[in-house]
Design a protein around this motif. Structure first.
Motif, short mmCIF file in Angstrom:
data_model
loop_
_atom_site.label_atom_id
_atom_site.label_comp_id
_atom_site.label_asym_id
_atom_site.label_seq_id
_atom_site.Cartn_x
_atom_site.Cartn_y
_atom_site.Cartn_z
N LEU A 1 0.80 -1.22 0.00
CA LEU A 1 0.00 0.00 0.00
C LEU A 1 0.84 1.28 0.00
O LEU A 1 0.30 2.38 0.06
N SER A 2 2.17 1.13 -0.07
CA SER A 2 3.04 2.32 -0.06
C SER A 2 2.74 3.20 -1.27
O SER A 2 2.25 2.72 -2.29
N PRO A 3 3.07 4.50 -1.15
CA PRO A 3 2.96 5.36 -2.34
C PRO A 3 3.92 4.90 -3.42
O PRO A 3 4.92 4.22 -3.13
N THR A 4 3.62 5.26 -4.66
CA THR A 4 4.48 4.87 -5.77
C THR A 4 5.84 5.54 -5.61
O THR A 4 5.92 6.75 -5.40
N PRO A 5 6.93 4.76 -5.72
CA PRO A 5 8.25 5.36 -5.57
C PRO A 5 8.52 6.41 -6.67
O PRO A 5 7.95 6.33 -7.75
N SER A 6 9.38 7.35 -6.35
CA SER A 6 9.74 8.45 -7.26
C SER A 6 10.02 7.98 -8.69
O SER A 6 10.50 6.87 -8.91
N VAL A 7 9.76 8.87 -9.66
CA VAL A 7 10.07 8.54 -11.06
C VAL A 7 11.58 8.41 -11.26
O VAL A 7 12.02 7.90 -12.28
N GLU A 8 12.35 8.88 -10.28
CA GLU A 8 13.81 8.78 -10.40
C GLU A 8 14.37 7.60 -9.58
O GLU A 8 15.57 7.51 -9.34
N THR A 9 13.49 6.66 -9.22
CA THR A 9 13.89 5.51 -8.41
C THR A 9 15.04 4.72 -9.03
O THR A 9 16.00 4.34 -8.34
N LEU A 10 14.96 4.46 -10.33
CA LEU A 10 15.99 3.60 -10.93
C LEU A 10 17.36 4.27 -10.90
O LEU A 10 18.38 3.59 -10.72
N LEU A 11 17.38 5.59 -11.04
CA LEU A 11 18.66 6.29 -10.94
C LEU A 11 19.25 6.07 -9.54
O LEU A 11 20.43 5.78 -9.38
N HIS A 12 18.39 6.21 -8.53
CA HIS A 12 18.84 5.97 -7.15
C HIS A 12 19.32 4.52 -6.98
O HIS A 12 20.26 4.26 -6.24
N ALA A 13 18.63 3.60 -7.63
CA ALA A 13 19.00 2.19 -7.48
C ALA A 13 20.33 1.88 -8.16
O ALA A 13 21.20 1.21 -7.59
N PHE A 14 20.50 2.41 -9.39
CA PHE A 14 21.67 2.01 -10.20
C PHE A 14 22.97 2.64 -9.71
O PHE A 14 24.05 2.14 -10.02
N ILE A 15 22.88 3.77 -9.02
CA ILE A 15 24.11 4.40 -8.52
C ILE A 15 24.48 3.73 -7.20
O ILE A 15 23.70 3.73 -6.25
N GLY A 16 25.66 3.14 -7.17
CA GLY A 16 26.03 2.29 -6.04
C GLY A 16 26.56 3.05 -4.84
O GLY A 16 27.68 2.81 -4.38
N GLU A 17 25.80 3.99 -4.34
CA GLU A 17 26.17 4.71 -3.11
C GLU A 17 25.02 4.57 -2.13
O GLU A 17 23.86 4.44 -2.54
N LYS A 18 25.36 4.62 -0.84
CA LYS A 18 24.32 4.33 0.16
C LYS A 18 23.26 5.45 0.22
O LYS A 18 22.07 5.18 0.14
N PHE A 19 23.70 6.68 0.37
CA PHE A 19 22.75 7.80 0.45
C PHE A 19 22.83 8.63 -0.83
O PHE A 19 23.94 8.92 -1.32
N ILE A 20 21.67 9.01 -1.35
CA ILE A 20 21.64 9.84 -2.56
C ILE A 20 20.63 10.97 -2.36
O ILE A 20 19.52 10.75 -1.87
N ASP A 21 21.06 12.18 -2.71
CA ASP A 21 20.21 13.37 -2.59
C ASP A 21 20.06 14.02 -3.96
O ASP A 21 21.06 14.17 -4.67
N HIS A 22 18.86 14.45 -4.28
CA HIS A 22 18.64 15.13 -5.56
C HIS A 22 17.83 16.40 -5.35
O HIS A 22 16.77 16.36 -4.72
N THR A 23 18.35 17.51 -5.85
CA THR A 23 17.63 18.79 -5.74
C THR A 23 17.61 19.51 -7.08
O THR A 23 18.31 19.12 -8.02
N HIS A 24 16.78 20.54 -7.11
CA HIS A 24 16.75 21.46 -8.26
C HIS A 24 17.29 22.81 -7.78
O HIS A 24 16.63 23.84 -7.92
N ALA A 25 18.46 22.79 -7.16
CA ALA A 25 19.02 24.00 -6.55
C ALA A 25 19.13 25.13 -7.57
O ALA A 25 19.62 24.94 -8.68
N VAL A 26 18.68 26.31 -7.13
CA VAL A 26 18.65 27.47 -8.03
C VAL A 26 20.04 27.75 -8.61
O VAL A 26 20.19 27.93 -9.82
N ALA A 27 21.06 27.79 -7.75
CA ALA A 27 22.40 28.16 -8.23
C ALA A 27 22.90 27.16 -9.28
O ALA A 27 23.56 27.54 -10.25
#
Ligand code: ZN
Length: 681
Positions: free
Chosen positions: A118-144
């Motif tokens: 019943l969980s919400p649908t995972p982000s559309v960027e889930t596979l990118l998070h999965a394929f990159i072999g690092e434990k923590f991943i952060d993604h932003t649309h930072a203005v700068a």
């Protein structure tokens, strides 16, 4: 930009969540996701996403490797552990071997692998998070970062600034292809701290939540420092528009309403932004050319459309300005329809056109205006528009703002996965309406304000007591407007209505409710008392109605005027002459407004309540009257045909119904439980 990581606070969160059975990885993931979400320079309104790779136990007591990634519908600023649903990692990683994967199959595969169905649908960027072999991943649309990533020479500029700390990924829509491309670049270069997605945003990663978060802050700071050293833009010529926003916005609201076809929403709430930076943008001679360039990150297209409607400076001739605005809107709509046809054909059809109305308007001399079905949506559009303005101005200082082109933006706007982010919340019957309630801090006023809010209206509470107004507004939500207003002072009324127009764009429903009773036998009444009663119970209603009608006619969208008359208007009580005479005059006023403004589509009705617990009928008064009649208080309060006490909530419901009755004007609605002597005849 500084790191806000606070180790004791992070540890406290780990401890607090441990008590709820939440593991350390998820607790820290929640902690730093909130840090990112709290800063609008990093993400806005559901933008960005975060993940952690960890393990979770299944029903058989086995530990399985999972990716906990932001679920759709969650906002990073307020995310909870449940906002990072766990997806089995192994089946996600297997997908990487595929040549191609449709969006539908991707979403299906992600949902199939959820630990909790019943969980919400995972982000559309889930596979990118999965394929990159690092434990923590952060993604932003930072203005700068968007300032850099939207330069024509973004790749070279980013390489110069960051060296081998980051790599760039050319734009491709989120999903399987982007995930594969980004992961291939990540795998090919050891020691990367982040990936810049051109025209889109920034990913950072790390072995710990803190490392990934602080890399984000650090990489964004490098961009900020670079931009701070760019020469400033020449100042825009100062424009001083002759027309205040309070007069321009109702006209704009009317233009949007009349420009809409029947199947499009036609009642909009506006949100004006006019800070220094916004004015720098809208007052620039290049505004129209800048506005046509596009959104700072494609995700924003669902909030603001691809570009704002640009309108010239309103001068003294507001009617002339309105005509030009109508023509500009018609051109915007035609342009949008062409854009849709062109791109839907390219995309192979199968798309349904969204309404072609703008979600942001840029007016020289006035500001940027977010447009929404309600104040919350208007605020989101305005926030995104403001962020766009910041990005564009900085990008022009650094070089040239060169965002993604039309085709890629269209693909994002009409991507089913993106549209899903908008949610399908039920619309209230008064959604898009702005309701003003005078005496809104009192018992009937506050109940009425809440009843209108439950129907989806935006609320402005006017009261002569600031405390009462604020309390009543806070009981609704943070967007309800509290205004101090003395309704017996026409200037105070004008000021309050102007403030409502500046805040929400106009006025649709007015509940003229403020009143108070003066008592005393009429023959003995000092003239000043009688005049004071007329000031509050008659002339104040006239001042409110005049202010409201002027705005409603400017909008040309009809409107609703509702008055709290009183049983006293029809059925006088001893000692209530000063009150009853003024309320009887008020009934005449109601009929006069109904008569003269029916042609404007303005419906005017009165509600006659009686015997309601309120400032007019206090507990002490109830006790003394009940005693005088030799009955207990409950019997006194239920002394009507229905034998039931009438409450402020009953009156509130009558006002709501009166606002919804589309073909009724000049009517008196009695809310007294039934009283033959007070019946309208
Ligand atoms: Zn993104």
């Amino acid at each position: 930009m500084k790191s806000l990581w606070d180790e004791p606070a992070a540890r406290a969160m780990v401890k607090a969540y441990a008590a709820e059975g939440v593991g350390e990885d998820i607790a820290l993931r929640t902690y730093s996701a909130r840090l990112l979400g709290a800063d609008p320079r990093l993400v806005l309104h559901g933008g960005g996403n975060t993940s952690v790779k960890t393990s979770a136990g299944d029903l058989y007591g086995e530990e399985i490797a999972v990716l906990c990634v932001k679920g759709s519908g969650w906002d990073l600023a307020a995310i909870e552990p449940a906002g990072h649903p766990a997806v089995r990692l192994a089946p996600l990683l297997r997908l990487r071997a595929l040549e191609a994967l449709s969006d539908e199959d991707m979403v299906n595969a992600q949902r199939q692998s959820l630990l909790q169905s019943l969980s919400p649908t995972p982000s559309v960027e889930t596979l990118l998070h999965a394929f990159i072999g690092e434990k923590f991943i952060d993604h932003t649309h930072a203005v700068a970062l968007l300032v850099l990533a939207n330069q024509p020479d973004a790749g070279a500029l980013i390489a110069r600034l960051y060296g081998r700390r980051v790599a760039c990924v050319a734009y491709v829509m989120p999903g399987f292809d982007l995930a594969k491309r980004a992961a291939a670049i990540f795998d090919a270069q050891v020691g990367l701290e982040g990936l810049v997605l051109l025209n889109h945003g920034l990913f950072t990663f790390g072995a710990t939540a803190r490392q990934s978060y602080e890399r984000m802050i650090d990489l964004v700071s490098v961009a900020e420092d670079y931009l701070a050293a760019r020469p400033p833009l020449a100042p825009a010529p100062r424009r001083s528009t002759g027309a205040p926003a309070a007069e321009v916005l109702p006209l704009l609201r009317g233009v949007l309403s009349q420009g809409a076809q029947a199947s499009w929403p036609s009642r909009w709430v506006l949100d004006l932004r006019a800070d220094h930076e916004v004015m720098r943008l809208v007052d620039d001679a290049r505004l129209a050319e800048w506005a046509a360039r596009g959104v700072a990150t494609p995700d924003h297209v669902i909030r603001t459309k691809r570009y704002p409607l640009v309108l010239g400076e309103p001068g003294g001739d507001l009617r002339g300005w309105r005509d030009k605005a109508r023509a500009a809107l018609a051109a915007y709509i035609a342009d949008y329809q062409d854009y849709f046809s062109r791109n839907a054909a390219r995309a192979g059809g199968g798309k349904t056109q969204l309404d072609p109305l703008p979600r942001v308007v840029a007016i020289s001399g006035v500001g940027l205006i977010g447009i929404g079905r309600n104040a919350a949506e208007a605020a989101i559009a305005a926030d995104v528009a403001q962020s766009w303005a910041t990005t564009l101005l900085a990008a022009e200082r650094a070089g040239r703002f060169t965002p993604l082109g039309e085709a890629d933006t269209f693909d994002m706007e009409y991507w089913s996965l993106e549209q899903a982010k908008l949610g399908k919340s039920a619309r209230g019957r008064l959604e898009g309406c702005v309701a003003v309630i005078t005496g809104g801090g009192g018992a009937i006023g506050a109940a009425t304000a809440q009843a209108f809010a439950r129907e989806g209206a935006q609320i402005a509470i006017l009261d002569n007591s600031e405390g009462a107004a604020v309390t009543a507004a806070q009981a609704i939500d943070a967007r309800a407007l509290a205004l101090v207003c003395d309704v017996t002072d026409p200037a105070s009324v004008e000021d309050a209505f102007a403030a409502v127009c500046r805040r929400f764009g106009g006025v649709d429903v007015v509940v003229s409710n403020a009143g108070a009773a003066t008592t005393g036998m009429i023959a003995d009444l000092p003239a000043a008392d009688l005049r004071a009663s007329f000031e509050l119970n008659f002339f104040a209603h006239q001042a409110v109605a005049q202010a409201a009608v002027r705005i409603m006619r400017a909008q040309n969208m009809g409107g609703v005027l509702l008055f709290n008359a009183s049983k006293q208007a029809l059925n006088p009580g001893a000692d209530f002459g000063a009150y009853g005479a003024a309320k009887a005059a008020l009934l005449a006023l109601v009929r006069q407004y109904a008569l003269e403004h029916g042609a404007d589509g303005i419906r005017v009705n009165a509600v006659n309540p009686d015997r309601i617990r309120s400032g007019l009928l206090t507990k002490a008064m109830i006790a003394s009257r009940a005693a005088a009649r030799g009955v207990d208080e409950a019997t006194y309060m239920a002394g009507n045909l229905l034998g039931e006490e009438v409450t402020a909530e009953d009156v509130a419901q009558a006002f709501v119904f009166a606002a919804l009755m589309r073909r009724t004007t000049g009517a008196v609605i009695t809310v007294d439980g039934g009283n033959v002597a007070a019946m309208v005849r």
